[in-house]
Design a protein around this motif. Structure first.
Motif, PDB file in Angstrom:
ATOM      1  N   ILE A 126       0.839  -1.209   0.000  1.00 37.90           N
ATOM      2  CA  ILE A 126       0.000   0.000   0.000  1.00 37.90           C
ATOM      3  C   ILE A 126       0.867   1.249   0.000  1.00 37.90           C
ATOM      4  N   ILE A 127       1.917   1.247   0.827  1.00 38.80           N
ATOM      5  CA  ILE A 127       2.820   2.399   0.900  1.00 38.80           C
ATOM      6  C   ILE A 127       3.478   2.652  -0.445  1.00 38.80           C
ATOM      7  N   ILE A 128       3.994   1.603  -1.065  1.00 38.09           N
ATOM      8  CA  ILE A 128       4.660   1.753  -2.353  1.00 38.09           C
ATOM      9  C   ILE A 128       3.680   2.225  -3.417  1.00 38.09           C
ATOM     10  N   ARG A 129       2.468   1.711  -3.382  1.00 42.89           N
ATOM     11  CA  ARG A 129       1.465   2.134  -4.371  1.00 42.89           C
ATOM     12  C   ARG A 129       1.189   3.634  -4.237  1.00 42.89           C
ATOM     13  N   ARG A 130       1.132   4.119  -3.010  1.00 46.64           N
ATOM     14  CA  ARG A 130       0.888   5.555  -2.801  1.00 46.64           C
ATOM     15  C   ARG A 130       2.070   6.390  -3.263  1.00 46.64           C
ATOM     16  N   PHE A 131       3.277   5.865  -3.089  1.00 51.75           N
ATOM     17  CA  PHE A 131       4.454   6.576  -3.590  1.00 51.75           C
ATOM     18  C   PHE A 131       4.403   6.700  -5.108  1.00 51.75           C
ATOM     19  N   THR A 132       4.056   5.593  -5.784  1.00 54.15           N
ATOM     20  CA  THR A 132       4.052   5.629  -7.247  1.00 54.15           C
ATOM     21  C   THR A 132       2.985   6.592  -7.767  1.00 54.15           C
ATOM     22  N   GLU A 133       1.915   6.775  -7.018  1.00 46.65           N
ATOM     23  CA  GLU A 133       0.863   7.702  -7.429  1.00 46.65           C
ATOM     24  C   GLU A 133       1.321   9.158  -7.318  1.00 46.65           C
ATOM     25  N   LYS A 134       2.274   9.414  -6.390  1.00 49.83           N
ATOM     26  CA  LYS A 134       2.683  10.795  -6.124  1.00 49.83           C
ATOM     27  C   LYS A 134       4.063  11.140  -6.662  1.00 49.83           C
ATOM     28  N   ILE A 135       4.738  10.199  -7.275  1.00 52.05           N
ATOM     29  CA  ILE A 135       6.164  10.381  -7.548  1.00 52.05           C
ATOM     30  C   ILE A 135       6.438  11.541  -8.504  1.00 52.05           C
ATOM     31  N   ASP A 136       5.512  11.845  -9.410  1.00 54.73           N
ATOM     32  CA  ASP A 136       5.718  12.961 -10.334  1.00 54.73           C
ATOM     33  C   ASP A 136       5.726  14.299  -9.614  1.00 54.73           C
ATOM     34  N   LYS A 137       5.143  14.357  -8.427  1.00 55.65           N
ATOM     35  CA  LYS A 137       5.078  15.604  -7.664  1.00 55.65           C
ATOM     36  C   LYS A 137       6.280  15.776  -6.734  1.00 55.65           C
ATOM     37  N   LEU A 138       7.111  14.752  -6.632  1.00 51.03           N
ATOM     38  CA  LEU A 138       8.232  14.799  -5.714  1.00 51.03           C
ATOM     39  C   LEU A 138       9.447  15.451  -6.364  1.00 51.03           C
ATOM     40  N   GLY A 139      10.231  16.160  -5.556  1.00 55.30           N
ATOM     41  CA  GLY A 139      11.462  16.747  -6.041  1.00 55.30           C
ATOM     42  C   GLY A 139      12.571  15.712  -6.100  1.00 55.30           C
ATOM     43  N   ALA A 140      13.745  16.157  -6.576  1.00 53.94           N
ATOM     44  CA  ALA A 140      14.872  15.235  -6.746  1.00 53.94           C
ATOM     45  C   ALA A 140      15.285  14.599  -5.434  1.00 53.94           C
ATOM     46  N   PHE A 141      15.291  15.377  -4.358  1.00 53.67           N
ATOM     47  CA  PHE A 141      15.712  14.822  -3.077  1.00 53.67           C
ATOM     48  C   PHE A 141      14.699  13.798  -2.576  1.00 53.67           C
ATOM     49  N   SER A 142      13.415  14.085  -2.742  1.00 52.42           N
ATOM     50  CA  SER A 142      12.384  13.121  -2.338  1.00 52.42           C
ATOM     51  C   SER A 142      12.536  11.819  -3.098  1.00 52.42           C
ATOM     52  N   ARG A 143      12.947  11.934  -4.363  1.00 49.35           N
ATOM     53  CA  ARG A 143      13.110  10.720  -5.159  1.00 49.35           C
ATOM     54  C   ARG A 143      14.283   9.888  -4.668  1.00 49.35           C
ATOM     55  N   ARG A 144      15.288  10.549  -4.094  1.00 48.67           N
ATOM     56  CA  ARG A 144      16.375   9.784  -3.474  1.00 48.67           C
ATOM     57  C   ARG A 144      15.823   8.905  -2.356  1.00 48.67           C
ATOM     58  N   PHE A 145      14.935   9.473  -1.578  1.00 45.25           N
ATOM     59  CA  PHE A 145      14.352   8.705  -0.490  1.00 45.25           C
ATOM     60  C   PHE A 145      13.454   7.608  -1.029  1.00 45.25           C
ATOM     61  N   CYS A 146      12.740   7.892  -2.105  1.00 37.58           N
ATOM     62  CA  CYS A 146      11.926   6.849  -2.738  1.00 37.58           C
ATOM     63  C   CYS A 146      12.791   5.669  -3.156  1.00 37.58           C
ATOM     64  N   LEU A 147      13.964   5.975  -3.694  1.00 35.84           N
ATOM     65  CA  LEU A 147      14.870   4.907  -4.112  1.00 35.84           C
ATOM     66  C   LEU A 147      15.269   4.059  -2.917  1.00 35.84           C
ATOM     67  N   ARG A 148      15.578   4.694  -1.792  1.00 41.04           N
ATOM     68  CA  ARG A 148      15.940   3.936  -0.593  1.00 41.04           C
ATOM     69  C   ARG A 148      14.791   3.036  -0.158  1.00 41.04           C
ATOM     70  N   VAL A 149      13.579   3.580  -0.183  1.00 39.09           N
ATOM     71  CA  VAL A 149      12.413   2.797   0.227  1.00 39.09           C
ATOM     72  C   VAL A 149      12.161   1.649  -0.742  1.00 39.09           C
ATOM     73  N   LEU A 150      12.310   1.912  -2.029  1.00 33.66           N
ATOM     74  CA  LEU A 150      12.086   0.863  -3.019  1.00 33.66           C
ATOM     75  C   LEU A 150      13.107  -0.261  -2.870  1.00 33.66           C
ATOM     76  N   ILE A 151      14.347   0.104  -2.576  1.00 33.87           N
ATOM     77  CA  ILE A 151      15.362  -0.920  -2.323  1.00 33.87           C
ATOM     78  C   ILE A 151      14.944  -1.779  -1.135  1.00 33.87           C
ATOM     79  N   SER A 152      14.495  -1.101  -0.086  1.00 35.25           N
ATOM     80  CA  SER A 152      14.040  -1.821   1.098  1.00 35.25           C
ATOM     81  C   SER A 152      12.855  -2.711   0.760  1.00 35.25           C
ATOM     82  N   TYR A 153      11.952  -2.198  -0.073  1.00 34.94           N
ATOM     83  CA  TYR A 153      10.757  -2.951  -0.445  1.00 34.94           C
ATOM     84  C   TYR A 153      11.105  -4.237  -1.174  1.00 34.94           C
ATOM     85  N   TYR A 154      11.931  -4.131  -2.209  1.00 36.29           N
ATOM     86  CA  TYR A 154      12.292  -5.321  -2.975  1.00 36.29           C
ATOM     87  C   TYR A 154      13.055  -6.314  -2.098  1.00 36.29           C
TER      88      TYR A 154
END
Length: 327
Positions: free
Chosen positions: A236-264
């Motif tokens: 659910i968390i990852i799905r919400r991230f993917t819905e909002k990712i276009d609105k995130l700045g470059a730094f937020s996307r760095r954190f998304c990458l960390r979370v996605l690594i953790s997710y996989y």
């Protein structure tokens, strides 16, 4: 005498933690801890003696301990409730089964007086049954305010540095972004990391250890059995991230990458629902193809091996041992 001005608010979400709560509260209520600290201890519908322990410490340090007693709503609801009443200049989380280095906390309280950045990063320890690892910034100037867009500060950093255990946010940033974590599910600490960075512009790295992250307790959210049981929560968390990712700045996307690594990593570990993992894989590939490739590389192409050959965590564990990876 007027009450001391609060410069750091710390929320302690608590659900049935009577076996660990004293260790946690002892670390943040020592007599020499200044009244500029604000502890918001949230009883999330505990059925054990957690509330009585909170009340004991509130009587000991009424100048810093505040209690919220509410029905169970999971982790995010505790952070949301605390943020509503927090009065500190900065805000952060401390889990009830973990603890602060008390001297590090006192030093942080003193340093915050002269800090105005949106984000503060402090070293932390991850304590496992077999070893303890300290995560700290690499090749940066301590106590120096950086702009988040400065690429040089990210070149050598470990993704594991940027987790809830290391991060303190300026409270006004959390309110400007209207932070509200998902309630009723686990793993919402990832939302606490990513959403505020949309409004953040500056960061500072401190040298003193603050957080002790205890991974030895059975039944915690990172326990493999619990991960398997609650795998849908992370989806659910990852799905919400993917819905909002276009609105995130470059730094937020760095954190998304960390979370996605953790997710996989977690999903390859638990591997309880291939259908669910394939759906998340598809969403990430569509919404953030650049992160999709980075995740694959960071995990030594274990996701690609899973997609192509159906290889799961057992194989990845062998890669970890060969390359001495600890995630």
């Amino acid at each position: 005498m007027s009450p001391a001005k609060k410069i750091l608010s710390v929320v302690i979400p608590t659900y049935n933690m009577e076996a660990y709560l004293r260790r946690c509260l002892d670390s943040v209520t020592r007599d020499n801890i200044p009244s500029s600290l604000e502890l918001i201890v949230v009883n999330d519908g505990s059925t054990d003696g957690s509330l009585a322990i909170m009340q004991e410490y509130a009587a000991k340090r009424p100048d810093i301990v505040n209690i919220i007693d509410k029905p169970n709503g999971h982790y995010g609801s505790c952070v949301n409730a605390a943020l509503k009443i927090a009065t500190g200049k900065y805000f952060r989380i401390l889990d009830a089964d973990d603890w602060f280095d008390t001297d590090g906390l006192i030093k942080l309280l003193n340093e915050i007086e002269n800090i105005s950045t949106d984000i503060i990063v402090s070293p932390y320890k991850k304590i496992r049954k077999t070893k303890t690892i300290e995560y700290k910034p690499k090749q940066v100037l301590y106590n120096h305010a950086y702009d988040l867009s400065q690429e040089s500060i990210w070149a050598n950093q470990d993704f594991e540095l940027f987790v809830m255990h290391s991060m303190t946010f300026r409270t006004s940033v959390l309110r400007d972004v209207k932070l509200h974590l998902s309630e009723g599910i686990c793993y919402t600490d990832n939302e606490f990391l990513i959403y505020p960075t949309q409004m953040a512009g500056s960061i500072i790295f401190l040298k003193s250890l603050l957080y002790n992250y205890d991974m030895t307790r059975e039944g915690q959210s990172m326990d493999p059995a619990v991960q398997a049981k609650n795998s849908g929560h992370l989806a659910i968390i990852i799905r919400r991230f993917t819905e909002k990712i276009d609105k995130l700045g470059a730094f937020s996307r760095r954190f998304c990458l960390r979370v996605l690594i953790s997710y996989y990593y977690r999903r390859l570990f638990a591997c309880v629902d291939d259908k669910e993992l394939k759906e998340m894989d598809r969403l990430v590939k569509i919404s953030a193809p650049y992160l999709f490739k980075d995740v694959d590389a960071a995990l030594l192409h274990a996701p690609s091996l899973w997609r192509r050959f159906g290889l799961h965590f057992v194989f990845y564990e062998k890669l970890k041992r060969v390359f001495n990876i600890d995630r």
